[in-house]
Design an enzyme around this catalytic site. Structure first.
Site, mmCIF file in Angstrom:
data_model
loop_
_atom_site.group_PDB
_atom_site.id
_atom_site.type_symbol
_atom_site.label_atom_id
_atom_site.label_comp_id
_atom_site.label_asym_id
_atom_site.label_seq_id
_atom_site.Cartn_x
_atom_site.Cartn_y
_atom_site.Cartn_z
ATOM 1 N N ASP A 22 0.839 -1.199 0.000
ATOM 2 C CA ASP A 22 0.000 0.000 0.000
ATOM 3 C C ASP A 22 0.875 1.251 0.000
ATOM 4 O O ASP A 22 1.591 1.511 0.964
ATOM 5 C CB ASP A 22 -0.880 -0.004 1.260
ATOM 6 N N TYR A 26 2.845 9.794 -0.116
ATOM 7 C CA TYR A 26 3.910 9.227 0.734
ATOM 8 C C TYR A 26 5.294 9.495 0.145
ATOM 9 O O TYR A 26 6.311 9.290 0.808
ATOM 10 C CB TYR A 26 3.746 7.719 0.939
ATOM 11 N N HIS A 74 -7.694 9.507 -1.986
ATOM 12 C CA HIS A 74 -7.088 9.415 -0.646
ATOM 13 C C HIS A 74 -7.981 10.035 0.443
ATOM 14 O O HIS A 74 -8.151 9.451 1.515
ATOM 15 C CB HIS A 74 -5.718 10.111 -0.687
HETATM 16 N N1 LIG Z 1 -5.525 6.133 3.643
HETATM 17 C C1 LIG Z 1 -5.016 6.860 4.615
HETATM 18 O O1 LIG Z 1 -5.372 8.036 4.818
HETATM 19 C C2 LIG Z 1 -3.996 6.241 5.499
HETATM 20 C C3 LIG Z 1 -3.637 6.890 6.697
HETATM 21 C C4 LIG Z 1 -2.702 6.259 7.523
HETATM 22 C C5 LIG Z 1 -2.151 5.048 7.143
HETATM 23 N N2 LIG Z 1 -2.492 4.459 5.955
HETATM 24 C C6 LIG Z 1 -1.891 3.161 5.506
HETATM 25 O O2 LIG Z 1 -1.904 2.237 6.595
HETATM 26 C C7 LIG Z 1 -0.562 1.857 6.897
HETATM 27 C C8 LIG Z 1 -0.378 1.557 8.379
HETATM 28 O O3 LIG Z 1 -0.738 2.629 9.192
HETATM 29 P P1 LIG Z 1 0.328 3.493 10.016
HETATM 30 O O4 LIG Z 1 1.506 3.718 9.170
HETATM 31 O O5 LIG Z 1 -0.429 4.645 10.561
HETATM 32 O O6 LIG Z 1 0.786 2.633 11.228
HETATM 33 P P2 LIG Z 1 0.605 1.216 11.956
HETATM 34 O O7 LIG Z 1 0.831 0.104 10.998
HETATM 35 O O8 LIG Z 1 -0.675 1.262 12.718
HETATM 36 O O9 LIG Z 1 1.830 1.312 12.975
HETATM 37 C C9 LIG Z 1 3.139 1.504 12.517
HETATM 38 C C10 LIG Z 1 4.044 1.823 13.691
HETATM 39 O O10 LIG Z 1 4.140 0.689 14.559
HETATM 40 C C11 LIG Z 1 5.495 0.231 14.589
HETATM 41 N N3 LIG Z 1 5.429 -1.234 14.536
HETATM 42 C C12 LIG Z 1 5.005 -1.992 13.491
HETATM 43 N N4 LIG Z 1 5.030 -3.287 13.802
HETATM 44 C C13 LIG Z 1 5.492 -3.376 15.060
HETATM 45 C C14 LIG Z 1 5.759 -4.462 15.928
HETATM 46 N N5 LIG Z 1 5.527 -5.719 15.537
HETATM 47 N N6 LIG Z 1 6.233 -4.206 17.177
HETATM 48 C C15 LIG Z 1 6.458 -2.920 17.566
HETATM 49 N N7 LIG Z 1 6.236 -1.846 16.795
HETATM 50 C C16 LIG Z 1 5.750 -2.070 15.548
HETATM 51 C C17 LIG Z 1 6.179 0.831 13.390
HETATM 52 O O11 LIG Z 1 7.554 1.044 13.670
HETATM 53 P P3 LIG Z 1 8.759 0.739 12.622
HETATM 54 O O12 LIG Z 1 8.276 1.082 11.245
HETATM 55 O O13 LIG Z 1 9.834 1.646 13.120
HETATM 56 O O14 LIG Z 1 9.113 -0.706 12.761
HETATM 57 C C18 LIG Z 1 5.450 2.158 13.263
HETATM 58 O O15 LIG Z 1 5.954 3.098 14.187
HETATM 59 C C19 LIG Z 1 0.248 3.057 6.402
HETATM 60 O O16 LIG Z 1 1.612 2.771 6.322
HETATM 61 C C20 LIG Z 1 -0.435 3.344 5.104
HETATM 62 O O17 LIG Z 1 -0.030 2.427 4.120
HETATM 63 C C21 LIG Z 1 -3.418 5.041 5.134
#
Ligand SMILES: NC(=O)c1ccc[n+]([C@@H]2O[C@H](COP(=O)([O-])OP(=O)(O)OC[C@H]3O[C@@H](n4cnc5c(N)ncnc54)[C@H](OP(=O)(O)O)[C@@H]3O)[C@@H](O)[C@H]2O)c1
Length: 283
Positions: free
Chosen positions: A48, A53, A111
């Site tokens: 994704d 980004y 988005h």
């Molecule tokens: N459509 C939208 O508006 C929208 C908005 C937000 C997000 N998204 C999508 O959803 C995805 C995920 O959401 P998100 O980026 O907000 O965050 P998330 O996946 O909810 O959390 C990511 C965070 O958790 C940490 N983490 C991941 N796995 C872990 C584990 N097993 N143990 C400990 N810490 C862990 C990561 O650190 P490290 O990376 O340092 O390991 C990072 O700081 C995004 O990357 C994006 O693709 C879309």
């Protein structure tokens, strides 16, 4: 046993792998390339990204470099907030494809429904973008089209002129932030729910309740949350740039949460906070 290669089926019969690899805040270049390569090596088949980004080029490099055939990897990108309306959407899509350097996209999403730039005319702007996306879909440049951060009133407005019902709505779904009204609305229309920020962008790791559940099941906090997401019927999109976490976040298929625990997590208000109101965002 299920795996990261299992799929949901969208309403146009396209199959989409049940977990996607998130890339928001993943820096373009080496970090994005290496983390996407690590995800594919760990078995993820769904990436994704988004124009916003800034890492589409790196995602494209990793997808071409890893050795798995292109058709076996599902790639999503998203239209940026400054490129709504028909013409701008067409141009933005070309730009995304040039950056990815791929011949087709699996899923393209609007988005956000109501960005600042179009606040006085968001319905018309979305209608124009959707018309462009329908055209690209019919021309086989995109296998599925969808939306993100749309609430029922945004979808109602879109459906006034849409020919094609969106296949996906990607929204924030994590313990305590379950957006019940939007979820029911989408389920009634066969719109698949993708769960962004399934770990609350890291906030979940401070929750004592989830920590307790992790101990109970002998799993990590991340695995409990992602398993919860799957058992709720969502498609979670965990993001990590850390190799061992990338692997850990894909190991979700050898245990099951009890229905009571699924319910407990759903109502854990304050665990991850609540997402932004798409009608008042300042971008
Ligand atoms: N459509 C939208 O508006 C929208 C908005 C937000 C997000 N998204 C999508 O959803 C995805 C995920 O959401 P998100 O980026 O907000 O965050 P998330 O996946 O909810 O959390 C990511 C965070 O958790 C940490 N983490 C991941 N796995 C872990 C584990 N097993 N143990 C400990 N810490 C862990 C990561 O650190 P490290 O990376 O340092 O390991 C990072 O700081 C995004 O990357 C994006 O693709 C879309």
């Amino acid at each position: 046993m299920k795996s990261l290669k299992d799929t949901y089926t969208l309403h146009n019969d396209v199959r989409i792998p049940i977990v996607g690899f998130g890339t928001w805040q993943t820096p373009d270049g080496e970090v994005a390339i290496e983390s996407v390569l690590a995800a594919i090596a760990a078995g993820y088949r769904h990436i994704d990204t988004a124009a916003g980004y800034g890492n589409e080029a790196s995602v494209g490099i990793a997808v071409k470099k890893n050795g798995i055939p292109r058709e076996e990897i599902f790639i999503t990108s998203k239209l940026q907030n400054t490129a709504h309306e028909y013409e701008a959407t067409m141009e933005a899509f070309e730009d995304t494809m040039a950056k990815l350097d791929l011949s087709y996209l699996d899923l393209y999403l609007i988005h956000w429904p109501n960005p600042l730039k179009y606040r006085d005319r968001w319905k018309e702007a979305n209608a124009g973008s959707w018309r462009a996306m329908e055209k690209l879909y019919k021309a086989d440049k995109i296998r599925a089209i969808g939306i993100s951060n749309f609430r029922p009133h945004h979808i109602d407005a879109l459906l006034e002129t849409a020919e094609i019902v969106p296949m996906v709505n990607q929204i924030r779904l994590c313990p305590g932030d379950t957006q019940d009204e939007t979820v029911s609305y989408c389920r009634e229309r066969n719109i698949l729910l993708e769960a962004y920020s399934p770990l609350g962008t890291g906030l979940i790791f401070d929750s004592p309740e989830v920590k307790e559940l992790a101990e109970k099941y002998g799993k990590s906090i991340a695995q409990i949350c992602l398993r919860w997401s799957l058992q709720r019927g969502y498609l979670p999109l965990p993001k990590s740039v850390t190799p061992n976490r990338i692997v850990e976040n894909g190991e979700l298929f050898d245990f099951e949460l009890s229905l009571d625990d699924v319910e407990k997590l759903a109502v854990l208000v304050n665990a991850c906070g609540i997402g932004k109101d798409p009608d008042t965002i300042q971008f």
